[in-house]
Design an enzyme around this catalytic site. Structure first.
Site, PDB file in Angstrom:
ATOM      1  N   ASP A  36      -2.991   1.443   6.995  1.00  0.00           N
ATOM      2  CA  ASP A  36      -2.260   0.867   5.596  1.00  0.00           C
ATOM      3  C   ASP A  36      -1.924  -0.908   5.588  1.00  0.00           C
ATOM      4  OD1 ASP A  36      -2.542   3.213   5.208  1.00  0.00           O
ATOM      5  OD2 ASP A  36      -0.605   3.819   5.646  1.00  0.00           O
TER       6      ASP A  36
ATOM      7  N   ASP B  63       0.570  -0.801  -0.111  1.00  0.00           N
ATOM      8  CA  ASP B  63       0.138  -0.107   0.252  1.00  0.00           C
ATOM      9  C   ASP B  63       0.898   1.642  -0.568  1.00  0.00           C
ATOM     10  OD1 ASP B  63      -2.445   1.073   0.443  1.00  0.00           O
ATOM     11  OD2 ASP B  63      -1.289   2.138   1.964  1.00  0.00           O
TER      12      ASP B  63
ATOM     13  N   GLU C 125      -1.368  -0.819  -6.039  1.00  0.00           N
ATOM     14  CA  GLU C 125      -2.481  -0.606  -6.285  1.00  0.00           C
ATOM     15  C   GLU C 125      -2.392   0.182  -8.127  1.00  0.00           C
ATOM     16  OE1 GLU C 125      -3.728   3.110  -3.057  1.00  0.00           O
ATOM     17  OE2 GLU C 125      -1.719   2.247  -2.899  1.00  0.00           O
TER      18      GLU C 125
END
Ligand SMILES: [Zn+2]
Length: 391
Positions: free
Chosen positions: A354, A190, A274
């Site tokens: 996170d 992340d 991501e």
């Protein structure tokens, strides 16, 4: 396989003046070529092609041996191609219905590089003292901090000036490497705000202390610059200092990313991230992200090529819900950005926010078809995750 190796150049004062002069000529040429395109279009309604521009500026080059003539012919061609590409991109974006800015004239502070073909107007001379020859500037000292790979061919060369320092970038053509079969764990990453990176195994990566110090210095310098009066000598001085600090921050950050991405690529067999472009669209508009984004884009770029060589798979997933869903049971736990810990009311999982997101990212990548219990939204997985692309 194309790789870029960058080396610092140490020109003498006279050589630096010569390089400055060449850069100046390059910029003049670029602006003249842009003006030609605009004028011809105004007068005839027609565009100018690259071959037409080359014919024109080749003659101009012969007619002005002391100015434009100092630039290498291939270099002139590269410059005209650069402009041609800028126009092509402009029209492509226009066609696509976007609102591109018109190609702009380059001011002194917006023009930093000259392009060459190796062996044509410039040449790397290996030896006890490695030198880099530039036509009309001479043999320039190179800090040859790492050797070129044995089987590398130098194709393209870019000479750059950054905050009054000179560099040469060598674009190398290398044979495609034999990619090893990877074994190793998979990891989700992340790219957070509170932490630089959070790994699904619980590791948190922060900006190193020296980078934070440089960033603090940069903020002070920027404040000083904004207080100085426009056009004053003090302002010019302050601006030079800001530029130097920017460069230092960029160098430190690049160095840090190089080492970290190397470590990641060598440790894991699969790395899930991501999808940044999607992340921007879903990001809170009020967050000032730009500097942060630039850093993360560099991280992705370096990771992509290091992973490729190491045989590590990099997968990007849709970031929707990755920070909100519980990585243990899938229930959506809404939380503000200020809430740093994920606490699940359903299963009781308590985890750094996170790290929880990183686990969801990993799950999406490993098992894109994962579905949760009825009525539960599982971390943006499912159909959207099928769009996941290899970097
Ligand atoms: Zn839960």
């Amino acid at each position: 396989m194309i790789r870029t190796y960058r080396y610092r150049l140490y020109p003498t004062n006279a050589q630096a003046r010569a390089l400055d002069f060449l850069l100046w000529q390059g910029r003049t040429l670029y602006n003249a070529a842009l003006e030609q395109r605009i004028t011809v279009y105004r007068e005839t309604g027609k565009g100018v092609s690259y071959p037409q521009q080359w014919a024109h500026f080749r003659d101009l080059r012969h007619a002005n041996p002391d100015t434009l003539g100092q630039l290498n012919a291939t270099s002139v061609q590269q410059m005209l191609r650069r402009l041609d590409k800028t126009f092509a991109a402009f029209f492509r974006r226009l066609k696509a219905g976007e609102k591109p800015g018109f190609p702009r004239f380059k001011g002194r502070d917006r023009f930093h590089s000259l392009e060459y073909r190796h062996g044509d107007g410039c040449k790397l001379r290996l030896g006890a003292r490695t030198m880099f020859y530039v036509q009309n500037a001479g043999e320039v000292k190179v800090k040859f901090h790492r050797p070129l790979p044995d089987d590398a061919t130098i194709k393209h060369v870019v000479i750059k000036r950054r905050a009054s320092k000179w560099h040469v970038c060598l674009m190398l053509d290398l044979p495609d490497p034999v990619i090893p079969e990877r074994t190793g764990p998979a990891v989700g990453i992340d790219m957070g705000l509170a932490h630089l990176l959070a790994l699904s195994d619980g590791t948190l990566v922060e900006n190193p202390r020296w980078l934070r110090q440089s960033l603090a210095q940069l903020r002070v310098a920027q404040r000083r610059l904004s207080r100085r009066q426009k056009g004053s000598a003090h302002r010019r001085k302050a601006a030079a200092q800001v530029a130097r600090l920017h460069e230092r921050v960029a160098n430190q950050r690049r160095d840090f990313w190089h080492k970290l991405t190397r470590q990641l690529a060598d440790t894991y067999s699969l790395i899930a991230l991501e999808n940044l472009t999607l992340a921007f669209m879903t990001a809170n508009r009020h967050l000032a992200l730009s500097a942060h984004d630039a850093g993360l884009a560099e991280f992705q770029q370096l990771l992509a090529y290091k992973a490729e060589e190491a045989g590590t798979l990099v997968v990007t997933v849709n970031p929707a819900y990755t920070s909100q869903a519980c990585s243990a049971c899938g229930v959506v736990v809404q939380k503000e950005l200020s809430v740093r810990v994920h606490v699940c009311p359903d299963c009781g999982l308590t985890l750094d926010r996170d790290v929880n997101a990183a686990r969801n990212i990993l799950m999406c990548a490993v098992n894109p078809a994962r579905t949760g219990p009825p009525g539960r939204n599982v971390a943006g997985c499912g159909a959207r995750a099928l769009e996941s692309s290899l970097l």
